[in-house]
Design a protein around this motif. Structure first.
Motif, PDB file in Angstrom:
ATOM      1  N   HIS A   7      27.352  19.425 -32.608  1.00 30.59           N
ATOM      2  CA  HIS A   7      27.934  18.783 -33.715  1.00 30.59           C
ATOM      3  C   HIS A   7      27.672  19.499 -35.017  1.00 30.59           C
ATOM      4  N   LEU A  35      41.043  13.839 -26.208  1.00 35.56           N
ATOM      5  CA  LEU A  35      40.031  13.565 -26.773  1.00 35.56           C
ATOM      6  C   LEU A  35      39.512  11.953 -27.250  1.00 35.56           C
ATOM      7  N   VAL A  36      40.687  11.284 -27.265  1.00 35.28           N
ATOM      8  CA  VAL A  36      40.443  10.061 -27.744  1.00 35.28           C
ATOM      9  C   VAL A  36      40.007   8.973 -26.758  1.00 35.28           C
ATOM     10  N   LYS A  37      40.608   9.614 -25.623  1.00 38.28           N
ATOM     11  CA  LYS A  37      40.111   8.961 -24.051  1.00 38.28           C
ATOM     12  C   LYS A  37      38.801   9.351 -23.648  1.00 38.28           C
ATOM     13  N   ARG A  38      38.251  10.420 -24.293  1.00 43.79           N
ATOM     14  CA  ARG A  38      36.888  11.160 -24.110  1.00 43.79           C
ATOM     15  C   ARG A  38      36.908  11.894 -22.763  1.00 43.79           C
ATOM     16  N   LYS A  39      38.133  12.257 -22.304  1.00 47.68           N
ATOM     17  CA  LYS A  39      38.170  13.166 -21.016  1.00 47.68           C
ATOM     18  C   LYS A  39      37.579  14.342 -21.477  1.00 47.68           C
ATOM     19  N   TYR A  98      35.372  14.839 -33.133  1.00 49.71           N
ATOM     20  CA  TYR A  98      35.117  15.507 -31.965  1.00 49.71           C
ATOM     21  C   TYR A  98      35.839  17.038 -32.165  1.00 49.71           C
ATOM     22  N   ASP A 124      35.398  15.672 -16.518  1.00 44.08           N
ATOM     23  CA  ASP A 124      35.111  14.725 -17.551  1.00 44.08           C
ATOM     24  C   ASP A 124      34.150  15.556 -18.459  1.00 44.08           C
ATOM     25  N   GLY A 125      34.316  15.442 -19.709  1.00 46.82           N
ATOM     26  CA  GLY A 125      33.448  15.937 -20.704  1.00 46.82           C
ATOM     27  C   GLY A 125      33.514  17.455 -20.939  1.00 46.82           C
ATOM     28  N   TYR A 172      35.008  16.240 -24.212  1.00 47.38           N
ATOM     29  CA  TYR A 172      33.994  15.853 -25.005  1.00 47.38           C
ATOM     30  C   TYR A 172      34.255  16.470 -26.435  1.00 47.38           C
ATOM     31  N   ALA A 173      34.977  17.717 -26.614  1.00 46.68           N
ATOM     32  CA  ALA A 173      35.090  18.226 -27.962  1.00 46.68           C
ATOM     33  C   ALA A 173      36.065  19.263 -27.838  1.00 46.68           C
TER      34      ALA A 173
END
Length: 304
Positions: free
Chosen positions: A115, A240-244, A271, A218-219, A246-247
């Protein structure tokens, strides 16, 4: 004299080297398409980077055109098929910027995992977000490299030093030391990070899409310093919105500059780490690109 036109910026030293050759009549000016179409019948050697699109109509009007020189890696801005039909040789510099692109790839990977961009922006805005920016390590993780050519190999070398496990998919490569060559489905299934180093072709367009993302861990963190069109950016946005995912870290976009609504939305996500297509934008890379291109050009024209 051989008429040479440089339509995109080239290193100053390279321009001076071109102009120093008495056999060459060199002009340097970025011409938009209509003006380029008007001038191209007189040009024998056209030198471009990524900004100029050397389309079929440009090539067809280049009745004296002998060489199209691309100062860089990709050839997706040049209609190579039309050039070949016309007997026009296309030159590029595939290895000259490899280290710069590989280093940016690693920088983006680290920035996405830790980040870095978001932390910097928050601090500049007077916000202390330490508790919100827990990241992940690269050490011990699996990096999947799609395309283990010149740039992909430089990325692999650095990943191994970082203590990463490296797998790669490339239909043209059977072996590379320290890397396990796998098929795409296995790469998607085992990779914590995925980085793309492929040209944009019919086969690679939207290679990363909703279906392929569904096969990933995932991630997963996705990095792209190759060509924007190899990722379906609408599918990436949803993941990205569904967090499947991570970035994601992107140096390239299917639309450049990325000013349309989809890419504006994508860039607003926290992200995303992004840079404006600067993979080869280092002093060292541009020097190598220019020197390698001129060496190849002079060899083709038999100029010492």
């Amino acid at each position: 004299m051989i008429r040479v036109h440089v339509n995109d910026p080239l290193e100053k030293e390279a321009i001076e080297m071109l102009k120093a050759k008495p056999q060459l009549n060199v002009t340097c000016e970025h011409l938009e398409k209509e003006k380029l179409l008007a001038m191209i019948p007189e040009i024998e050697v056209l030198i471009v980077r990524s900004a100029t699109k050397v389309t079929a109509d440009v090539i067809e009007r280049g009745t004296k055109l002998r060489l199209i020189c691309r100062a860089g890696v990709g050839l997706d801005n040049i209609d190579v098929e039309t050039a070949q039909k016309r007997g026009i040789k296309v030159l590029n510099t595939p290895g000259a910027s490899a280290i710069s692109v590989a280093e940016l790839t690693f920088g983006l990977m680290l920035a996405a995992a830790r980040h870095i961009a978001r932390g910097t922006l928050d601090l500049k805005n007077g916000i202390w977000t330490k508790k919100d920016l827990e990241g992940v390590e690269l050490f011990g993780k699996t990096l999947g490299i799609i395309g283990i050519g010149t740039i992909g190999r430089e990325v692999a070398k650095r990943a191994i030093v970082f203590g990463m496990n490296v797998v790669a998919y490339d239909p043209y490569v059977q072996r590379f030391e320290g890397v396990r060559i796998v098929n795409l489905d296995e790469l998607y299934a085992v990779s914590d990070f995925i980085t793309l180093h492929v040209p944009l072709t019919k086969e690679t367009k939207h290679l990363i899409n909703a279906e392929s993302i569904a096969k990933m861990k995932d991630g997963v963190i996705i990095v792209n310093t190759s060509r924007g069109g190899v990722i379906d950016e609408a599918a990436l946005y949803d993941a990205l919105v569904k967090r499947k995912v991570y970035a994601a870290a992107l140096d390239v976009f299917e639309v450049e500059p990325p000013n349309d609504e989809l890419r504006k939305k994508l860039l607003q996500l926290p992200y995303i780490v992004a840079t404006p297509h600067i993979g080869a934008s280092t002093i060292e890379a541009q020097t190598r690109v220019a020197k390698e291109l001129l060496q190849r050009l002079f060899e083709e024209l038999k100029i010492s």
